[in-house]
Design a protein around this motif. Sequence first.
Motif, PDB file in Angstrom:
ATOM      1  N   GLY A 269       4.109  39.256   1.722  1.00 43.43           N
ATOM      2  CA  GLY A 269       3.967  38.690   2.837  1.00 43.43           C
ATOM      3  C   GLY A 269       3.331  37.366   2.617  1.00 43.43           C
ATOM      4  O   GLY A 269       3.543  36.522   3.723  1.00 43.43           O
ATOM      5  N   CYS A 270       2.765  36.872   1.347  1.00 42.75           N
ATOM      6  CA  CYS A 270       2.376  35.522   1.486  1.00 42.75           C
ATOM      7  C   CYS A 270       2.147  35.043   0.020  1.00 42.75           C
ATOM      8  O   CYS A 270       2.388  35.709  -0.845  1.00 42.75           O
TER       9      CYS A 270
ATOM     10  N   ARG B 273      -2.836  37.669   6.581  1.00 40.00           N
ATOM     11  CA  ARG B 273      -1.983  36.511   5.970  1.00 40.00           C
ATOM     12  C   ARG B 273      -0.471  36.369   6.076  1.00 40.00           C
ATOM     13  O   ARG B 273       0.137  35.373   5.430  1.00 40.00           O
ATOM     14  N   GLN B 274       0.193  37.626   6.456  1.00 38.57           N
ATOM     15  CA  GLN B 274       1.495  37.624   6.255  1.00 38.57           C
ATOM     16  C   GLN B 274       2.292  36.473   7.020  1.00 38.57           C
ATOM     17  O   GLN B 274       1.892  36.416   8.230  1.00 38.57           O
TER      18      GLN B 274
ATOM     19  N   PRO C  74       1.243  45.614   1.083  1.00 38.47           N
ATOM     20  CA  PRO C  74       0.757  46.534   2.528  1.00 38.47           C
ATOM     21  C   PRO C  74       0.842  45.416   3.691  1.00 38.47           C
ATOM     22  O   PRO C  74       0.712  46.006   4.570  1.00 38.47           O
ATOM     23  N   SER C  75       0.894  44.098   3.470  1.00 43.39           N
ATOM     24  CA  SER C  75       0.569  43.224   4.644  1.00 43.39           C
ATOM     25  C   SER C  75      -0.827  43.152   4.986  1.00 43.39           C
ATOM     26  O   SER C  75      -1.552  44.228   5.035  1.00 43.39           O
ATOM     27  N   CYS C  76      -1.042  42.050   5.528  1.00 43.48           N
ATOM     28  CA  CYS C  76      -2.429  41.905   6.133  1.00 43.48           C
ATOM     29  C   CYS C  76      -2.310  40.521   7.121  1.00 43.48           C
ATOM     30  O   CYS C  76      -1.216  39.876   7.230  1.00 43.48           O
TER      31      CYS C  76
ATOM     32  N   VAL D  25      -0.373  34.639  -1.734  1.00 45.83           N
ATOM     33  CA  VAL D  25      -1.544  35.067  -2.816  1.00 45.83           C
ATOM     34  C   VAL D  25      -0.910  35.804  -4.045  1.00 45.83           C
ATOM     35  O   VAL D  25      -1.537  35.743  -4.980  1.00 45.83           O
ATOM     36  N   ASN D  26      -0.077  36.821  -3.722  1.00 46.15           N
ATOM     37  CA  ASN D  26       0.700  37.721  -4.637  1.00 46.15           C
ATOM     38  C   ASN D  26       2.147  37.321  -4.805  1.00 46.15           C
ATOM     39  O   ASN D  26       2.691  37.965  -5.783  1.00 46.15           O
TER      40      ASN D  26
HETATM   41  S1  SF4 Z   1       0.318  39.519  -0.357  1.00 49.15           S
HETATM   42 FE1  SF4 Z   1      -0.535  38.306   1.276  1.00 49.15          FE
HETATM   43  S2  SF4 Z   1       0.291  39.320   2.970  1.00 49.15           S
HETATM   44 FE2  SF4 Z   1       0.533  40.771   1.437  1.00 49.15          FE
HETATM   45  S3  SF4 Z   1      -1.462  42.191   1.448  1.00 49.15           S
HETATM   46 FE3  SF4 Z   1      -1.623  40.466  -0.068  1.00 49.15          FE
HETATM   47  S4  SF4 Z   1      -2.703  38.783   1.260  1.00 49.15           S
HETATM   48 FE4  SF4 Z   1      -1.909  39.945   2.623  1.00 49.15          FE
END
Ligand code: SF4
Length: 373
Positions: free
Chosen positions: A309-310, A280-281, A276-278, A312-313
């Motif tokens: 986006g980053c 951190r993207q 969904p993005s946040c 994390v996942n």
């Molecule tokens: S993967 Fe990264 S950018 Fe995407 S929602 Fe999770 S923490 Fe935010």
Amino acid sequence: MSLNHVRPWRDIYRRKSRQIMVGNVPVGGDAPIAVQTMTNTLTTDVAATVAQIQAAAEAGADIVRVSVPDEPSAKALKEIVRESPVPIVADIHFHYKRGIEAAEAGAACLRINPGNIGDEKRVKEVIKAARDHNCSIRIGVNAGSLEKHLLEKYAEPCPEAMVESGLEHIRILEDNDFHNFKISVKASDVFLSAAAYQGIAEATDAPIHLGITEAGGLVSGTIKSAIGLGNLLWMGIGDTIRVSLSADPVEEVKVGFEILKSLGLRHRGVNIISCPSCARQGFDVIKTVESLEHRLEHIKTPMSLSIIGCVVNGPGEALMTDVGFTGGGAGSGMVYLAGKASHKMSNDQMIDHIVEEVEKKAAEIDAAQEAAE
Ligand code: SF4
């Protein structure tokens, strides 16, 4: 080979139904669950109707239904059938003659309720026309138009009344030795639909056409359909589906496929897994996904793409997809191929690059498929 391996905890055991043919599309048995939609043009406007059918077919529709409310529409149907790339179901209400005309015009299926088209003689004539023209029939029970005697017996539309209505229509066809039919028991209420479908699924081995009728607009109708149809499909019920939306038929087809793709029941095109993005993207995920959805519409090969986006996942999701991109920082991210980190790519070139990688992967999958056949 795609990384979407079959795992036992995601198996769906489909109800055993007999198979019928709707034109050249098998429905029921072990055939893929067919996706349908319906035109909303004037049937007498052949050019507009054919254009809508072609757009729906391009989006993946296996079968398209067309309303035949009057004689000019039945005449137009002949031309529509001739030009359509997919089998056409004629939607008939009350007028038995439209049913006969539609079968003669080359419809692959008649959506008709044999109990609602007049006396026995008329019913026999329609069944004969269907038989003579190799046309199947869909019995379309709808909670909103149940027979008077059933509403009197049950006081209101309920699953039992809908199943009984369906069985009464089935009996009429079977008494006439006609078995080339499928059945739907639709309601706009998810609970009523689901219960009626479960009842009819137990009572017959006819293929089942699933739908939540008058589901609503694009967002609300999609959710309602996903819950109603999704649950039934998960139980193994359903041989063909139509998502009813107050929206373009192409949207109905897309939503139908997304429901089937979510359950692993059909695979078509690129399944995009995105976050969904946040804050951190590492790039604009939402705009990128919007753009990729559009740019990858032409890909029919089943495959998966993760846009995350980053880190994390991102790496974890990329492990399970054919192509992946994970935002990193400093204006670039990592491209993953077949689950492995492959190379870096700058954010501003990434959309074009991902489209190329997806096209390349699709060609590889297609070539492997051809070699295996
Ligand atoms: S993967 Fe990264 S950018 Fe995407 S929602 Fe999770 S923490 Fe935010």
